[in-house]
Design a protein around this motif. Structure first.
Motif, PDB file in Angstrom:
ATOM      1  N   GLN A 362       0.813  -1.217   0.000  1.00 29.71           N
ATOM      2  CA  GLN A 362       0.000   0.000   0.000  1.00 29.71           C
ATOM      3  C   GLN A 362       0.847   1.268   0.000  1.00 29.71           C
ATOM      4  O   GLN A 362       0.373   2.338   0.413  1.00 29.71           O
ATOM      5  N   THR A 363       2.078   1.172  -0.456  1.00 30.23           N
ATOM      6  CA  THR A 363       2.972   2.331  -0.427  1.00 30.23           C
ATOM      7  C   THR A 363       2.629   3.363  -1.479  1.00 30.23           C
ATOM      8  O   THR A 363       2.895   4.549  -1.300  1.00 30.23           O
ATOM      9  N   SER A 364       2.031   2.957  -2.610  1.00 31.07           N
ATOM     10  CA  SER A 364       1.705   3.914  -3.674  1.00 31.07           C
ATOM     11  C   SER A 364       0.223   4.273  -3.626  1.00 31.07           C
ATOM     12  O   SER A 364      -0.622   3.469  -3.218  1.00 31.07           O
ATOM     13  N   ILE A 365      -0.109   5.472  -4.075  1.00 30.06           N
ATOM     14  CA  ILE A 365      -1.490   5.927  -4.089  1.00 30.06           C
ATOM     15  C   ILE A 365      -2.328   5.083  -5.040  1.00 30.06           C
ATOM     16  O   ILE A 365      -3.510   4.819  -4.798  1.00 30.06           O
ATOM     17  N   LYS A 366      -1.727   4.608  -6.116  1.00 30.90           N
ATOM     18  CA  LYS A 366      -2.440   3.785  -7.097  1.00 30.90           C
ATOM     19  C   LYS A 366      -2.903   2.477  -6.465  1.00 30.90           C
ATOM     20  O   LYS A 366      -4.059   2.067  -6.649  1.00 30.90           O
ATOM     21  N   SER A 367      -2.027   1.833  -5.713  1.00 30.62           N
ATOM     22  CA  SER A 367      -2.385   0.560  -5.080  1.00 30.62           C
ATOM     23  C   SER A 367      -3.472   0.757  -4.028  1.00 30.62           C
ATOM     24  O   SER A 367      -4.340  -0.100  -3.850  1.00 30.62           O
ATOM     25  N   ARG A 368      -3.448   1.888  -3.356  1.00 31.67           N
ATOM     26  CA  ARG A 368      -4.483   2.168  -2.351  1.00 31.67           C
ATOM     27  C   ARG A 368      -5.825   2.438  -3.025  1.00 31.67           C
ATOM     28  O   ARG A 368      -6.876   2.053  -2.510  1.00 31.67           O
ATOM     29  N   LEU A 369      -5.799   3.092  -4.179  1.00 29.88           N
ATOM     30  CA  LEU A 369      -7.030   3.351  -4.924  1.00 29.88           C
ATOM     31  C   LEU A 369      -7.652   2.066  -5.448  1.00 29.88           C
ATOM     32  O   LEU A 369      -8.872   1.897  -5.413  1.00 29.88           O
ATOM     33  N   ILE A 370      -6.812   1.161  -5.932  1.00 26.63           N
ATOM     34  CA  ILE A 370      -7.302  -0.104  -6.494  1.00 26.63           C
ATOM     35  C   ILE A 370      -8.122  -0.872  -5.463  1.00 26.63           C
ATOM     36  O   ILE A 370      -9.138  -1.507  -5.794  1.00 26.63           O
ATOM     37  N   ILE A 371      -7.719  -0.813  -4.196  1.00 27.76           N
ATOM     38  CA  ILE A 371      -8.458  -1.511  -3.137  1.00 27.76           C
ATOM     39  C   ILE A 371      -9.609  -0.664  -2.605  1.00 27.76           C
ATOM     40  O   ILE A 371     -10.695  -1.180  -2.309  1.00 27.76           O
ATOM     41  N   SER A 372      -9.417   0.638  -2.504  1.00 27.80           N
ATOM     42  CA  SER A 372     -10.408   1.501  -1.858  1.00 27.80           C
ATOM     43  C   SER A 372     -11.662   1.724  -2.698  1.00 27.80           C
ATOM     44  O   SER A 372     -12.781   1.732  -2.171  1.00 27.80           O
ATOM     45  N   ILE A 373     -11.505   1.913  -4.012  1.00 31.89           N
ATOM     46  CA  ILE A 373     -12.652   2.248  -4.862  1.00 31.89           C
ATOM     47  C   ILE A 373     -13.761   1.198  -4.785  1.00 31.89           C
ATOM     48  O   ILE A 373     -14.934   1.548  -4.577  1.00 31.89           O
ATOM     49  N   PRO A 374     -13.448  -0.108  -4.914  1.00 32.72           N
ATOM     50  CA  PRO A 374     -14.531  -1.104  -4.776  1.00 32.72           C
ATOM     51  C   PRO A 374     -15.214  -1.063  -3.409  1.00 32.72           C
ATOM     52  O   PRO A 374     -16.432  -1.252  -3.323  1.00 32.72           O
ATOM     53  N   LEU A 375     -14.439  -0.818  -2.347  1.00 34.28           N
ATOM     54  CA  LEU A 375     -15.022  -0.738  -1.005  1.00 34.28           C
ATOM     55  C   LEU A 375     -16.042   0.395  -0.918  1.00 34.28           C
ATOM     56  O   LEU A 375     -17.129   0.234  -0.353  1.00 34.28           O
ATOM     57  N   PHE A 376     -15.704   1.540  -1.501  1.00 33.45           N
ATOM     58  CA  PHE A 376     -16.599   2.690  -1.435  1.00 33.45           C
ATOM     59  C   PHE A 376     -17.819   2.518  -2.329  1.00 33.45           C
ATOM     60  O   PHE A 376     -18.900   3.022  -2.010  1.00 33.45           O
ATOM     61  N   ILE A 377     -17.668   1.807  -3.424  1.00 30.13           N
ATOM     62  CA  ILE A 377     -18.825   1.530  -4.280  1.00 30.13           C
ATOM     63  C   ILE A 377     -19.827   0.659  -3.527  1.00 30.13           C
ATOM     64  O   ILE A 377     -21.032   0.934  -3.513  1.00 30.13           O
ATOM     65  N   ILE A 378     -19.315  -0.393  -2.874  1.00 29.20           N
ATOM     66  CA  ILE A 378     -20.185  -1.259  -2.069  1.00 29.20           C
ATOM     67  C   ILE A 378     -20.832  -0.454  -0.942  1.00 29.20           C
ATOM     68  O   ILE A 378     -22.032  -0.576  -0.673  1.00 29.20           O
ATOM     69  N   GLY A 379     -20.033   0.387  -0.291  1.00 27.65           N
ATOM     70  CA  GLY A 379     -20.547   1.205   0.801  1.00 27.65           C
ATOM     71  C   GLY A 379     -21.656   2.139   0.350  1.00 27.65           C
ATOM     72  O   GLY A 379     -22.683   2.287   1.030  1.00 27.65           O
ATOM     73  N   PHE A 380     -21.479   2.758  -0.810  1.00 28.52           N
ATOM     74  CA  PHE A 380     -22.502   3.686  -1.321  1.00 28.52           C
ATOM     75  C   PHE A 380     -23.805   2.946  -1.607  1.00 28.52           C
ATOM     76  O   PHE A 380     -24.890   3.447  -1.294  1.00 28.52           O
ATOM     77  N   VAL A 381     -23.698   1.763  -2.197  1.00 25.32           N
ATOM     78  CA  VAL A 381     -24.902   0.975  -2.484  1.00 25.32           C
ATOM     79  C   VAL A 381     -25.642   0.655  -1.184  1.00 25.32           C
ATOM     80  O   VAL A 381     -26.875   0.733  -1.121  1.00 25.32           O
ATOM     81  N   LEU A 382     -24.896   0.327  -0.139  1.00 25.59           N
ATOM     82  CA  LEU A 382     -25.515  -0.049   1.134  1.00 25.59           C
ATOM     83  C   LEU A 382     -26.171   1.125   1.847  1.00 25.59           C
ATOM     84  O   LEU A 382     -27.027   0.923   2.714  1.00 25.59           O
ATOM     85  N   THR A 383     -25.787   2.363   1.507  1.00 24.60           N
ATOM     86  CA  THR A 383     -26.444   3.525   2.128  1.00 24.60           C
ATOM     87  C   THR A 383     -27.905   3.625   1.727  1.00 24.60           C
ATOM     88  O   THR A 383     -28.666   4.377   2.348  1.00 24.60           O
ATOM     89  N   GLN A 384     -28.297   2.889   0.696  1.00 28.59           N
ATOM     90  CA  GLN A 384     -29.690   2.930   0.256  1.00 28.59           C
ATOM     91  C   GLN A 384     -30.590   2.081   1.155  1.00 28.59           C
ATOM     92  O   GLN A 384     -31.816   2.162   1.057  1.00 28.59           O
ATOM     93  N   LEU A 385     -29.974   1.247   2.013  1.00 32.62           N
ATOM     94  CA  LEU A 385     -30.756   0.454   2.962  1.00 32.62           C
ATOM     95  C   LEU A 385     -31.253   1.331   4.108  1.00 32.62           C
ATOM     96  O   LEU A 385     -30.705   2.396   4.375  1.00 32.62           O
ATOM     97  N   GLU A 386     -32.293   0.866   4.793  1.00 41.08           N
ATOM     98  CA  GLU A 386     -32.775   1.558   5.984  1.00 41.08           C
ATOM     99  C   GLU A 386     -31.693   1.541   7.058  1.00 41.08           C
ATOM    100  O   GLU A 386     -31.021   0.522   7.262  1.00 41.08           O
TER     101      GLU A 386
END
Length: 477
Positions: A362-386
């Motif tokens: 996780q030393t480079s910003i690119k490697s951190r983005l590769i892991i983080s973006i899918p997590l945030f996409i899943i998180g955003f979808v889950l905000t639609q739940l009650e």
């Protein structure tokens, strides 16, 4: 007042004496280089001053937990005092200390890797999925809650605030730990402590001035005072409701993040055991304030009957009444800023956990983005739940994780030739709590709705089966 003062004193003494005993029992050794020193990368492995590690760990594990959870727990009555004090000293703080120190001894490893090492690869694979889901749900819960409050206060759109909070979370998740978290969060932690101290001071002043009475712990008061005891069973439900302040599995996901920043092993008692005790003190303050502001636990239950009256409403009522405009500022900081500061570290911990799974640097910003973006996409979808759906998932899963971590530490102690019963007994207790909850809680709360005596009896049997499996595995090994 005596109950309140004695509870605080016991928590402090627990840190001084039992915390020191646990430190010696573990064998903290400053001659061993910590991951922050041996693996410094300027991103996640970064040596930080001990006071910063303590305040960040405290804020990461606290947020709204010891405030809202303590208020909800206070509806059950005086048993909340017993559970917070005993649970914090002998279970929660011990759980947090070993979670952090085992990570420290294993290169800053995340929870699934620690569990896998001591309980086997099957548990590792299960915990990888379970921990990631828990962290994402924590992050989502602390997006939805603050976004809803901000939308209400500003007459703005809920989704706009979701985007803004997620944008901040992404920055805090990607940037080196000393850029945002290391600089700002110690001040947020101080704000949370000042908020609690302010409420405690106002409570004592009102008591001494004769404005209201404070209930004292008594045998007659040790009963379920919840307004709906059939749906809110004292055991095991109160032990699930009050997690932060007593014991919380989520804390074990945050400890590795700070284990990567600790300079010496001897600082672990302050960073891990001490942060949990501080959270216990905050929980005691808010449980006491909630029970006594409305007269007693019965008064609190009556005040909470209207649908719009929730823990946030209680915090607002108490803070503004006792502290005026300063209290209103505390409400904004406590109810909006603090959950955000827990949500972003949940996503950061999810990134670190996923990186550990794939051994992905996780030393480079690119490697951190590769892991983080899918997590945030899943998180955003889950905000639609009650929000209530998300929160129900968190309650039990949080304590299930604490059970797994307690058994993991017990196995570590057994393999190290130490007295494993120090952790085995708490592990059995929490196994009983979680198994009983699944069996006796009403369907609406995620349980099977069995008869209480039958469900608790079966929960105890499950705990002894777990003990038998543990002892058999240690004998085989």
């Amino acid at each position: 007042m005596i109950t309140f003062i004695v509870s605080i004193a016991l928590l402090v003494l627990g840190f001084v004496f039992y915390g020191r005993f646990i430190e010696k029992f573990f064998g903290a050794d400053d001659s061993i280089k910590t991951p922050a020193v041996s693996q410094t990368d300027g991103v996640d492995f970064t040596p930080l001053p001990t006071w910063k590690v303590f305040t960040i760990q405290f804020l990461n594990i606290a947020g709204l937990g010891p405030v809202f959870g303590a208020i909800l727990g206070a509806q059950y009555g005086q048993w909340a005092y017993v559970w917070i004090v005993v649970g914090c000293i002998f279970m929660g703080a011990v759980h947090d200390y070993f979670s952090g120190m085992l990570s420290l001894r294993n290169g800053g490893a995340s929870v699934p890797e620690l569990v896998g090492k001591y309980l086997g690869n099957g548990f590792r694979q299960l915990l990888r999925v379970f921990t990631l889901l828990l962290l994402i749900f924590v992050g989502v819960a602390f997006v939805s809650g603050p976004a809803g409050l901000l939308a209400y206060q500003t007459n703005g759109g809920f989704e706009i605030w979701v985007y803004i909070i997620f944008g901040y979370y992404l920055l805090a998740t990607l940037l080196p730990i000393n850029k945002i978290i290391g600089k700002i969060y110690p001040f947020f932690a101080v704000a949370l402590l000042l908020m609690a101290v302010g409420i405690a001071a106002a409570m004592m002043i009102n008591y001494w001035s004769g404005n209201f009475q404070m209930q004292e712990l008594s045998l007659k008061g040790l009963k379920n005072l919840h307004q709906n005891p059939a749906q809110n069973i004292l055991f095991p439900m109160m032990f699930i409701v009050i997690s932060c302040g007593a014991i919380s599995g989520f804390h074990s996901t945050q400890a590795p993040m700070m284990a990567r920043c600790l300079k010496k092993e001897s600082y672990g008692r302050y960073a891990f055991y001490g942060a949990m005790v501080a959270e216990g003190i905050v929980a005691i303050i808010w449980a006491t304030a909630a029970m006594n502001y409305f007269g007693d636990a019965n008064g609190l239950n009556e005040a909470m009957l209207p649908k719009a009256h929730n823990p946030a409403w209680v915090v607002n009522m108490i803070s503004e009444h006792w502290m005026g405009k300063v209290g209103a500022i505390f409400v904004i900081v406590g109810v909006i800023v603090l959950p955000i500061s827990t949500g972003d570290t949940a996503f950061r911990s999810a990134r670190l956990t996923l990186a550990d799974v794939f051994s992905y640097s996780q030393t480079s910003i690119k490697s951190r983005l590769i892991i983080s973006i899918p997590l945030f996409i899943i998180g955003f979808v889950l905000t639609q739940l009650e929000f209530t759906t998300i929160w129900k998932f968190l309650g039990l899963s949080n304590q299930v994780l604490s059970v797994v971590m307690l058994w993991t530490v017990a196995m570590y102690l057994k393999k190290s030739g130490k007295n494993h019963w120090l952790l085995t007994i708490p592990a059995m207790f929490m196994t009983t709590v979680c198994a009983s909850y699944l069996l006796v809680a009403p369907f609406a709360n995620g349980g099977f709705g069995l008869d209480v005596k039958l469900g608790v009896s079966l929960g105890i049997i499950v705990a002894f089966i777990a003990l038998g499996s543990f002892l058999y595995r240690t004998k085989i090994r």
